[in-house]
Design a protein around this motif. Sequence first.
Motif, short mmCIF file in Angstrom:
data_model
loop_
_atom_site.label_atom_id
_atom_site.label_comp_id
_atom_site.label_asym_id
_atom_site.label_seq_id
_atom_site.Cartn_x
_atom_site.Cartn_y
_atom_site.Cartn_z
N SER A 79 51.68 78.44 6.60
CA SER A 79 50.69 78.23 7.66
C SER A 79 49.48 77.54 7.04
N ALA A 80 48.66 76.96 7.89
CA ALA A 80 47.43 76.34 7.38
C ALA A 80 46.51 77.38 6.78
N ALA A 81 46.48 78.58 7.38
CA ALA A 81 45.62 79.64 6.86
C ALA A 81 46.05 80.06 5.47
N PHE A 82 47.38 80.17 5.23
CA PHE A 82 47.84 80.52 3.90
C PHE A 82 47.48 79.43 2.90
N TRP A 83 47.63 78.18 3.30
CA TRP A 83 47.29 77.09 2.37
C TRP A 83 45.79 77.13 2.04
N ALA A 84 44.97 77.31 3.07
CA ALA A 84 43.52 77.36 2.83
C ALA A 84 43.16 78.50 1.90
N ARG A 85 43.85 79.63 2.04
CA ARG A 85 43.56 80.76 1.15
C ARG A 85 43.89 80.41 -0.29
N THR A 86 45.00 79.72 -0.51
CA THR A 86 45.34 79.33 -1.89
C THR A 86 44.37 78.30 -2.43
N ALA A 87 43.83 77.46 -1.54
CA ALA A 87 42.89 76.41 -2.00
C ALA A 87 41.54 76.98 -2.36
N THR A 88 41.15 78.08 -1.71
CA THR A 88 39.81 78.63 -1.94
C THR A 88 39.82 79.87 -2.83
N ALA A 89 41.01 80.27 -3.32
CA ALA A 89 41.07 81.45 -4.19
C ALA A 89 40.27 81.19 -5.46
N ALA A 90 39.48 82.18 -5.86
CA ALA A 90 38.67 82.04 -7.06
C ALA A 90 39.57 82.01 -8.29
N PRO A 91 39.34 81.07 -9.23
CA PRO A 91 40.15 81.06 -10.45
C PRO A 91 39.86 82.29 -11.29
N PRO A 92 40.82 82.76 -12.05
CA PRO A 92 40.61 83.97 -12.85
C PRO A 92 39.58 83.73 -13.95
N ARG A 93 38.77 84.73 -14.21
CA ARG A 93 37.80 84.62 -15.31
C ARG A 93 38.50 84.62 -16.66
N HIS A 94 39.60 85.37 -16.72
CA HIS A 94 40.37 85.44 -17.97
C HIS A 94 41.84 85.17 -17.65
N PRO A 95 42.25 83.90 -17.72
CA PRO A 95 43.63 83.57 -17.35
C PRO A 95 44.64 84.39 -18.15
N GLY A 96 45.69 84.79 -17.45
CA GLY A 96 46.76 85.54 -18.10
C GLY A 96 47.64 84.63 -18.93
N PRO A 97 48.69 85.20 -19.51
CA PRO A 97 49.59 84.41 -20.36
C PRO A 97 50.52 83.52 -19.54
N THR A 98 51.21 82.64 -20.24
CA THR A 98 52.26 81.83 -19.64
C THR A 98 53.60 82.46 -20.01
N LEU A 99 54.47 82.59 -19.02
CA LEU A 99 55.82 83.14 -19.23
C LEU A 99 56.84 82.03 -19.02
N LEU A 100 57.75 81.90 -19.96
CA LEU A 100 58.90 81.00 -19.82
C LEU A 100 60.16 81.84 -19.96
N ALA A 101 61.04 81.77 -18.96
CA ALA A 101 62.25 82.59 -19.01
C ALA A 101 63.43 81.79 -18.52
N ALA A 102 64.56 81.97 -19.21
CA ALA A 102 65.81 81.31 -18.83
C ALA A 102 66.84 82.36 -18.47
N GLY A 103 67.65 82.05 -17.45
CA GLY A 103 68.72 82.95 -17.06
C GLY A 103 70.02 82.58 -17.75
N PRO A 104 71.07 83.38 -17.53
CA PRO A 104 72.35 83.16 -18.21
C PRO A 104 73.17 82.06 -17.52
N GLY A 105 74.14 81.52 -18.29
CA GLY A 105 75.10 80.57 -17.73
C GLY A 105 74.57 79.19 -17.48
N LEU A 106 73.38 78.86 -18.01
CA LEU A 106 72.79 77.54 -17.79
C LEU A 106 72.28 76.99 -19.12
#
Length: 915
Positions: free
Chosen positions: A715-742
């Motif tokens: 919805s437009a409201a959901f998009w606007a919420r993601t656009a105006t969300a405050a960025p984190p003061r302390h960004p968390g880590p980055t996760l990279l994960a792979a599944g099986p069979g690929l």
Amino acid sequence: MIAPDLLTRATAAQRDVDADPRGFAATAAALVTEARAEGAVEALVVALCAEAWAHRARLADHRAKSLLDEAAALARRHHLHRRLGTVLVTRAAVNHELGALGSAQRDLDAARGLLDEAASLQHTLQQAALHQNIGRLAAAAGLYRSLLAEPATPVDVVGKVANNLALIEAQRGRTDVALQLLDRAAAAAEQVGPALSASVVDSRGQVCVHAGRLTEGLRLFDEAAARFAAAGLPTGELFTGYADVLLDLRLLPEATAAAARAVDVLESGGVPLMTAEARLRVARLALRSGDLAAAAATARRASDDFRRQHRRAWVARADVVAVEAALAAGQAGAGELRTVRAAAADLDRSGVRSEAVHAHLTAGRVALALRRPRPALADLALARSMSRRAPVLTRLDGRVAAALECDLLGDEGSVLRHARAGLRDLVRHRSALPSAELRALASGHGAELGDLGLAVLLRRGSPRRVLEWMERTRAAALTTLAAAATADSHGRDVPASVAPAGPAPRPAAGDGGDDLAELRAVHARLASDRDPGGGTRAELLGRQGELEARLRRATWTREPVGAEPASTHAPGSHAPGSHAAASVAGPAPVAAPGALRAALAGRVLVEYGVHEGEVFAVVVRPRSSAIVRLGRLATVEELTETLVFALRRLTLPRPAAASRAARASADAALSALRAALLGPLALPPDAEIVVVPVRGLHGLPWSALHDGAVGVAPSAAFWARTATAAPPRHPGPTLLAAGPGLPGAVDEVRALAGLHGCDVVLSPPASTVDAVVAALDGADLAHLACHGSLRADNPTFSALRLSDGPLTLHEMESRGVAPRRVVLASCESGAHVGYAGDEVLGFVAALMARGTVGVLASTLVVSDVASVALMCGVHERLLTGATLATALHAARADLDTDDPRTFVAWSAYTAYGAG
């Protein structure tokens, strides 16, 4: 000396069988044998009644009647007049269930005058029950109240009377009174035995359904089922009530199965009275499911059964369903109008308000279809007025009737007023439901009101107001989850992305943790070439279905987020907590035009809608807005099907000529879709756009339809919420994960780890569900490269395959994790299942509802190897500060789309949200 002792024991057995049929059935049968051997006629008469009642409790009514016929003959032959009266009252109850209501009434008439004071109370109880099932609710209620007012009424009769009167009060819409009566019935049942206790719990579930407290009703039906089993009682009638609550929750496949099971159990037991009622449920469900021929045929059969039973109010119910089926098939004529108006009048007289409101609404619809405005206005006005202060689903019927009435009168303002009021009611009802699935389904109750309001606003031509109206219903079921995810325990709004990091909670055993673990084990055994457990594939699939059903059902009956179900109350009244529920679950409002344009920051919003099968778009540009008509939805759906088929062919090893043909088909479909959906909008080719699809358009590869960057949102409201969300003061880590069979997924994760200098990298066998979920919680960016599967039949079990089994949408929701941004390098991970009322369920919607501000996912099957270059290109741009939409757009430009599998990857991935 023997006969008096036998008579005492037989009399005790008759009382005991009534309280606990399974526990004393053998005792009653043994007393019949003993009395026959001793020639103790009076004891035999009483023992035959006791054994007959035990058979009746097991739905063996024909055997019960045979025993009672023998008892009546013995009593007459030996001039045991008082015993004959008791036998006739008992036989009336059995004839009643056999659908022989005339015979039941004759037995009751013959018994009158033969009974002592205590037996006369039982006679009154059976007469009232007969009135109740025929549909003479006022007469039944009067007799029940007289019994409750009588000090001499024994406790077992008090329990039955209060129970039955509660069901009448609930049908009349007086659910508070009904629940008070059930409290009295429950207190009596504690003194009587398990059979009455089970019935009272079942009745409380039915009353909760009438009140709109649907999930509480489900919990009570579960409890009743356990009590019925413990008491050795058949569950056919229980399944009938269960079908009702599932129907109101719009769980149509499950409701259909419950109703069909009720018919099977009751019909095999030879209980025509309740079989006909269960068959009517089957007809209603066929109608809701679109099987109009089956609905009409089954409703007519039920109507014939009710006529034979002289149950006029029930005939009316069945006739309404048959007329609805004819109307939906375009076959309703003057005869159907007469039938449904007569049915509505009968239901008015019966006092069953919800049924009467729906019958008048149906009559109004038929009259509208026949262009007969005078009867249409009369019936619609009756439906509107009768629905006031009724439970929410009946009020919604009344609001539809009022909106149709005002539309016929040309009063557009009142159409909008009634539609808004109905949708506000639906917000409160939806907020009381405990799962995203049930909330999404519930939105279907407001689909017609949404369409009626939309039609008015499209005629008026205001882009702003049309957009606001569409946003009332667009992804509204997700707003409860979204609000809960962004508020702390004190109600203060906090960005979900800065929630404290920590290990993701494991579901407790009572929350399905053991079932989830076993489900993963079953998946692992299904994926293995050789099952170490030795189970057949059919057995494993059966167990998978059982576990999924149990887990899903648990979400239907857990406590809802926020408040008491406000849907039990009429407009203007407030249940405790209803203000909180409204604040959590109200429609996410579209920002004012200026604020929305500020959030768009030069982007163009394109929100699609459908009205009467025609697609249109509301386009919000930096300085102007417009409504653009685009053409038939059916044409778009046909082109989408052609495109998806062609892209799937391109993922398979095929001769060059076949690949060229598939590519040509895909290019042609993409060109036609672009011309149909974006061409008329006259957008600059390089404009960055935000797309809000409608049901039927969610599966489109939007990035492949426009030359500029594209972001998509529920919805437009959901998009606007993601656009105006405050960025984190302390960004968390980055996760990279792979599944099986690929193999390509492992290569992809290694390549990305080199780019990020990554904190957390999980590859098989370390990429288990628990490890990945724990790492997801609090992550700033997560990249999951694994197999994905969309379950259109059961969307909450759409899954990402990890090393020890599936990470389902169900488990993601139950654990409540939502990284700030997520890349789902998985087949069909961006696919959604659409529901009536512009609702969607899927991984992307669930993550955004939890607070994720950006997701990159594929709506199609893609090659893991072909995706590596695209994913590396996306992450390179993310490291420079790009959004997912702009990173995807730039990375796609670097791909060699002459390779078929790379072209599929180029087409399939879409960015969701503004992150």
